[in-house]
Design a protein around this motif. Structure first.
Motif, mmCIF file in Angstrom:
data_model
loop_
_atom_site.group_PDB
_atom_site.id
_atom_site.type_symbol
_atom_site.label_atom_id
_atom_site.label_comp_id
_atom_site.label_asym_id
_atom_site.label_seq_id
_atom_site.Cartn_x
_atom_site.Cartn_y
_atom_site.Cartn_z
ATOM 1 N N HIS A 28 0.843 -1.193 0.000
ATOM 2 C CA HIS A 28 0.000 0.000 0.000
ATOM 3 C C HIS A 28 0.880 1.245 0.000
ATOM 4 O O HIS A 28 1.787 1.377 0.801
ATOM 5 N N ARG A 29 0.624 2.126 -0.928
ATOM 6 C CA ARG A 29 1.380 3.367 -0.994
ATOM 7 C C ARG A 29 0.441 4.468 -1.487
ATOM 8 O O ARG A 29 -0.576 4.205 -2.102
ATOM 9 N N ARG A 30 0.825 5.705 -1.217
ATOM 10 C CA ARG A 30 -0.010 6.842 -1.604
ATOM 11 C C ARG A 30 0.247 7.157 -3.076
ATOM 12 O O ARG A 30 1.118 7.955 -3.414
ATOM 13 N N ALA A 31 -0.486 6.489 -3.935
ATOM 14 C CA ALA A 31 -0.301 6.656 -5.376
ATOM 15 C C ALA A 31 -1.115 7.838 -5.884
ATOM 16 O O ALA A 31 -2.096 8.259 -5.265
ATOM 17 N N HIS A 32 -0.709 8.385 -7.022
ATOM 18 C CA HIS A 32 -1.416 9.508 -7.631
ATOM 19 C C HIS A 32 -2.793 9.055 -8.110
ATOM 20 O O HIS A 32 -2.955 7.981 -8.674
ATOM 21 N N ILE A 33 -3.768 9.869 -7.863
ATOM 22 C CA ILE A 33 -5.114 9.620 -8.368
ATOM 23 C C ILE A 33 -5.637 10.927 -8.944
ATOM 24 O O ILE A 33 -5.455 11.999 -8.349
ATOM 25 N N THR A 34 -6.247 10.856 -10.105
ATOM 26 C CA THR A 34 -6.714 12.060 -10.777
ATOM 27 C C THR A 34 -8.070 12.485 -10.220
ATOM 28 O O THR A 34 -8.812 11.662 -9.658
ATOM 29 N N PRO A 35 -8.419 13.753 -10.408
ATOM 30 C CA PRO A 35 -9.755 14.193 -9.966
ATOM 31 C C PRO A 35 -10.886 13.407 -10.604
ATOM 32 O O PRO A 35 -11.894 13.115 -9.955
ATOM 33 N N SER A 36 -10.722 13.050 -11.879
ATOM 34 C CA SER A 36 -11.796 12.299 -12.540
ATOM 35 C C SER A 36 -11.926 10.892 -11.967
ATOM 36 O O SER A 36 -13.030 10.336 -11.888
ATOM 37 N N GLN A 37 -10.804 10.297 -11.556
ATOM 38 C CA GLN A 37 -10.868 8.981 -10.925
ATOM 39 C C GLN A 37 -11.516 9.072 -9.547
ATOM 40 O O GLN A 37 -12.315 8.216 -9.165
ATOM 41 N N GLU A 38 -11.193 10.127 -8.799
ATOM 42 C CA GLU A 38 -11.849 10.348 -7.511
ATOM 43 C C GLU A 38 -13.353 10.522 -7.683
ATOM 44 O O GLU A 38 -14.153 9.978 -6.916
ATOM 45 N N GLN A 39 -13.715 11.287 -8.700
ATOM 46 C CA GLN A 39 -15.138 11.524 -8.952
ATOM 47 C C GLN A 39 -15.847 10.223 -9.329
ATOM 48 O O GLN A 39 -16.975 9.973 -8.903
#
Length: 251
Positions: A28-39
């Protein structure tokens, strides 16, 4: 007043990992996530995901129909999952992934392409298999480009190990298949050795299999092939119960 930088936006967590102590094939690591993926997670996770539970899953109820179910372990950004599900509408696809970015990406694909034959579980695949998948209930399993853990001291973290394959095979119906693919030759040899050693499995080829038409080439894979990198596919099927029993007795 100090002009402090704003903290980064919180990562949406779709599933909290459990406290299981087996060796994991991921970190588990803090990977990049895009705003559209969060949405996509915020909007579509309740519709297309299934929460981890420690009781067997009713696959027909989860998909709203009875159909052959294929388990995909580690679907990444979901490109392959989407394309296979589009090409095989008569099959159900249950994708297991731990990382938020991948879950968000596949949710976007499901929504944009109006796919109704994909469900997602965001959890450790070993626990999903052990607790949620009933014995003999799967028509197939896809494991494409799992983390190769190339350093020797990390080989114990590789997913394809005898105990894991024994568990996976127990969830396959007779005649169901396991399809693995990797671009690491050493891992391919380990996969071949482990799968070949299970008496309940039969290799569909002498060694490695040609890439079947249903598995599309990803952009990453195409780039690697242009650079001369190899890709190895392995397709094994579960033997009928009688054949597996007689082979074990003969050994």
């Amino acid at each position: 007043m100090l002009n402090l930088p704003k903290p980064p936006p919180p990562i949406v967590t779709a599933q909290t990992p459990s406290g299981s102590t087996h060796i994991r094939s991921f970190v588990h690591r803090r990977a990049h996530i895009t705003p559209s993926q969060e949405q996509a997670i915020a909007e579509w996770l309740p519709r297309w995901s299934i929460r981890y539970q420690n009781t067997p899953l009713d696959l027909a109820a989860a998909f709203g129909r009875s159909a052959p179910t294929i388990l995909e372990i580690g679907f990444g950004m979901g490109e392959t999952t989407q394309q296979i599900a589009q090409a095989r509408p008569g099959d159900n696809f249950l994708g297991v992934e731990v990382f938020n970015a991948g879950v968000g990406a596949l949710l976007k694909r499901i929504h944009e392409h109006e796919l109704d034959n994909i469900r997602i579980i965001q959890h450790d695949a070993v626990e999903v298999l052990r607790d949620m998948i009933a014995p003999g209930s799967l028509a197939g399993a896809h494991i494409y480009f799992p983390d190769p853990w190339p350093k020797k001291r990390h080989h114990k973290r590789r997913l394809i190990q005898p105990a894991f394959i024994e568990l996976l095979v127990s969830r396959l119906a007779p005649g169901a298949y396991i399809h693995c693919a990797t671009d690491w030759e050493h891992y391919a040899q380990q996969m071949l050795d482990v799968l070949s050693a299970d008496p309940k499995l039969s290799n569909t080829c002498a060694n490695y299999a040609p890439r079947p038409d249903y598995r599309p080439l990803t952009k990453f894979e195409n780039r690697g092939l242009r650079l001369g990198h190899g890709v190895w596919d392995l397709i094994f099927t579960r033997r009928p119960q009688a054949d597996a029993a007689s082979n074990t007795k003969a050994d």
